[in-house]
Design a protein around this motif. Structure first.
Motif, mmCIF file in Angstrom:
data_model
loop_
_atom_site.group_PDB
_atom_site.id
_atom_site.type_symbol
_atom_site.label_atom_id
_atom_site.label_comp_id
_atom_site.label_asym_id
_atom_site.label_seq_id
_atom_site.Cartn_x
_atom_site.Cartn_y
_atom_site.Cartn_z
ATOM 1 N N MET A 170 0.890 -1.216 -0.090
ATOM 2 C CA MET A 170 0.029 0.036 -0.361
ATOM 3 C C MET A 170 0.744 1.211 0.080
ATOM 4 S SD MET A 170 -3.016 -0.936 2.628
ATOM 5 C CE MET A 170 -3.756 0.592 2.708
ATOM 6 N N ALA A 171 2.006 1.054 0.766
ATOM 7 C CA ALA A 171 2.934 2.315 0.576
ATOM 8 C C ALA A 171 3.643 2.631 -0.682
ATOM 9 C CB ALA A 171 3.886 2.169 1.746
ATOM 10 N N ARG A 172 3.962 1.562 -1.041
ATOM 11 C CA ARG A 172 4.477 1.635 -2.593
ATOM 12 C C ARG A 172 3.363 2.258 -3.486
ATOM 13 N NH1 ARG A 172 9.214 -0.367 -3.956
ATOM 14 N NH2 ARG A 172 10.360 -1.691 -2.555
ATOM 15 N N GLU A 173 2.236 1.992 -3.648
ATOM 16 C CA GLU A 173 1.261 2.334 -4.379
ATOM 17 C C GLU A 173 0.736 3.797 -4.106
ATOM 18 O OE1 GLU A 173 -2.543 -0.228 -4.272
ATOM 19 O OE2 GLU A 173 -1.452 -1.631 -4.668
ATOM 20 N N ASP A 174 0.894 4.358 -2.849
ATOM 21 C CA ASP A 174 0.766 5.726 -2.347
ATOM 22 C C ASP A 174 1.922 6.672 -2.704
ATOM 23 O OD1 ASP A 174 -0.879 7.688 -1.465
ATOM 24 O OD2 ASP A 174 0.087 7.543 0.361
ATOM 25 N N CYS A 175 3.222 6.102 -2.526
ATOM 26 C CA CYS A 175 4.258 6.891 -2.372
ATOM 27 C C CYS A 175 5.298 6.805 -3.741
ATOM 28 C CB CYS A 175 5.263 6.636 -1.126
ATOM 29 S SG CYS A 175 4.118 7.240 0.193
ATOM 30 N N LEU A 176 5.016 5.456 -4.375
ATOM 31 C CA LEU A 176 6.250 4.874 -5.291
ATOM 32 C C LEU A 176 5.591 4.621 -6.553
ATOM 33 C CD1 LEU A 176 8.780 3.416 -2.963
ATOM 34 C CD2 LEU A 176 9.045 5.778 -4.200
ATOM 35 N N ARG A 177 4.489 5.110 -7.028
ATOM 36 C CA ARG A 177 3.861 4.613 -8.246
ATOM 37 C C ARG A 177 4.531 5.351 -9.366
ATOM 38 N NH1 ARG A 177 0.023 7.759 -5.677
ATOM 39 N NH2 ARG A 177 -0.403 9.848 -6.829
ATOM 40 N N PRO A 178 4.445 4.690 -10.440
ATOM 41 C CA PRO A 178 5.018 5.421 -11.766
ATOM 42 C C PRO A 178 4.455 6.715 -11.826
ATOM 43 C CG PRO A 178 4.580 3.348 -12.049
ATOM 44 C CD PRO A 178 3.783 3.591 -10.779
ATOM 45 N N ASP A 179 5.142 7.773 -12.311
ATOM 46 C CA ASP A 179 4.777 8.940 -12.736
ATOM 47 C C ASP A 179 4.148 10.129 -11.502
ATOM 48 O OD1 ASP A 179 5.379 8.744 -15.168
ATOM 49 O OD2 ASP A 179 3.649 7.826 -15.763
ATOM 50 N N ILE A 180 4.605 9.743 -10.383
ATOM 51 C CA ILE A 180 4.367 10.320 -9.145
ATOM 52 C C ILE A 180 5.254 11.780 -9.071
ATOM 53 C CG2 ILE A 180 5.688 9.312 -7.493
ATOM 54 C CD1 ILE A 180 3.492 9.630 -5.589
ATOM 55 N N ALA A 181 4.807 12.679 -8.637
ATOM 56 C CA ALA A 181 5.556 14.137 -8.422
ATOM 57 C C ALA A 181 6.922 13.644 -7.572
ATOM 58 C CB ALA A 181 5.014 15.094 -7.897
ATOM 59 N N ALA A 182 7.969 14.353 -7.669
ATOM 60 C CA ALA A 182 9.202 14.233 -7.007
ATOM 61 C C ALA A 182 8.934 14.846 -5.736
ATOM 62 C CB ALA A 182 10.321 14.623 -7.694
ATOM 63 N N PRO A 183 9.663 14.342 -4.732
ATOM 64 C CA PRO A 183 9.354 14.887 -3.229
ATOM 65 C C PRO A 183 9.863 16.344 -3.338
ATOM 66 C CG PRO A 183 11.098 13.234 -3.203
ATOM 67 C CD PRO A 183 10.321 13.168 -4.420
ATOM 68 N N ASP A 184 9.291 17.342 -2.694
ATOM 69 C CA ASP A 184 9.819 18.744 -2.449
ATOM 70 C C ASP A 184 11.129 18.481 -1.587
ATOM 71 O OD1 ASP A 184 8.729 18.268 -0.061
ATOM 72 O OD2 ASP A 184 7.977 20.290 0.079
ATOM 73 N N ILE A 185 11.847 19.663 -1.820
ATOM 74 C CA ILE A 185 13.409 19.652 -1.144
ATOM 75 C C ILE A 185 13.213 19.538 0.320
ATOM 76 C CG2 ILE A 185 13.689 22.205 -0.958
ATOM 77 C CD1 ILE A 185 16.586 21.619 -2.391
ATOM 78 N N VAL A 186 12.227 20.246 0.846
ATOM 79 C CA VAL A 186 11.843 20.023 2.265
ATOM 80 C C VAL A 186 11.933 18.451 2.755
ATOM 81 C CG1 VAL A 186 10.712 20.725 4.280
ATOM 82 C CG2 VAL A 186 11.118 22.347 2.415
ATOM 83 N N THR A 187 11.129 17.630 2.029
ATOM 84 C CA THR A 187 10.889 16.536 2.528
ATOM 85 C C THR A 187 12.221 15.515 2.322
ATOM 86 O OG1 THR A 187 8.664 16.572 1.603
ATOM 87 C CG2 THR A 187 9.687 14.586 1.728
ATOM 88 N N VAL A 188 12.759 16.003 1.256
ATOM 89 C CA VAL A 188 14.251 15.323 0.970
ATOM 90 C C VAL A 188 15.098 15.665 2.171
ATOM 91 C CG1 VAL A 188 16.290 15.194 -0.325
ATOM 92 C CG2 VAL A 188 13.977 15.059 -1.550
ATOM 93 N N LYS A 189 15.304 16.647 2.789
ATOM 94 C CA LYS A 189 16.014 17.429 3.660
ATOM 95 C C LYS A 189 15.805 16.601 5.091
ATOM 96 C CE LYS A 189 17.725 21.643 1.774
ATOM 97 N NZ LYS A 189 17.594 23.075 1.751
ATOM 98 N N ASP A 190 14.455 16.461 5.073
ATOM 99 C CA ASP A 190 14.074 15.694 6.507
ATOM 100 C C ASP A 190 14.244 14.177 6.372
ATOM 101 O OD1 ASP A 190 12.735 18.080 7.494
ATOM 102 O OD2 ASP A 190 10.645 17.721 6.709
ATOM 103 N N PHE A 191 14.281 13.738 5.539
ATOM 104 C CA PHE A 191 14.698 12.632 5.099
ATOM 105 C C PHE A 191 16.161 12.255 5.582
ATOM 106 C CE2 PHE A 191 16.669 9.251 2.490
ATOM 107 C CZ PHE A 191 16.310 7.945 2.983
ATOM 108 N N ILE A 192 16.780 13.199 4.947
ATOM 109 C CA ILE A 192 18.332 13.014 5.311
ATOM 110 C C ILE A 192 18.862 13.324 6.633
ATOM 111 C CG2 ILE A 192 20.472 14.316 4.970
ATOM 112 C CD1 ILE A 192 19.716 14.455 1.968
#
Length: 124
Positions: free
Chosen positions: A17-39
């Motif tokens: 379910m998480a893959r379908e919601d967050c990693l499906r084809p053609d989903i928008a790239a995460p914004d830079i704030v989300t990437v920085k939070d992940f890091i």
């Protein structure tokens, strides 16, 4: 996703379910704030081997893996300026905040003195 499902009294999400919601084809790239939070999350949960804190190079490598994996799985390209900003942010600001260190493993090159010792040992 988990808190949202609990609040709505829905079944808890699994990996599919998480893959379908967050990693499906053609989903928008995460914004830079989300990437920085992940890091920041990755830094907090990492177990560095070279120093007590992760190194700049290792965190930038993880960021590169993240971007490459996202592009491979979703087919959505990420902005090169955003990637560059993340790498510079790790190198400058996280170093200033003392979350990462700019340290490299020492090279183990022979010095001339060590070479002479080895050659003398072989021929004596």
């Amino acid at each position: 996703m988990r808190r949202d499902a609990e609040r709505r009294h829905l079944p808890l999400p699994d990996e599919e379910m998480a893959r379908e919601d967050c990693l499906r084809p053609d989903i928008a790239a995460p914004d830079i704030v989300t990437v920085k939070d992940f890091i920041r999350f990755y830094i907090a949960t990492s177990r560095p081997k070279l120093a007590n804190k992760p190194t700049v190079d290792s965190i930038n490598t993880v960021a590169e893996w993240f971007f490459a994996g996202f592009i491979r799985v979703t087919g959505t390209d990420t902005d090169e300026q955003d990637r560059s900003e993340v790498y510079n942010w790790v190198r400058k600001f996280l170093t200033q905040e003392s979350l990462v260190v700019n340290k490299r493993r020492a090279k183990r090159n022979f010095t001339p003195q060590e070479l002479i010792r080895i050659l003398l040992t072989l021929w004596t």
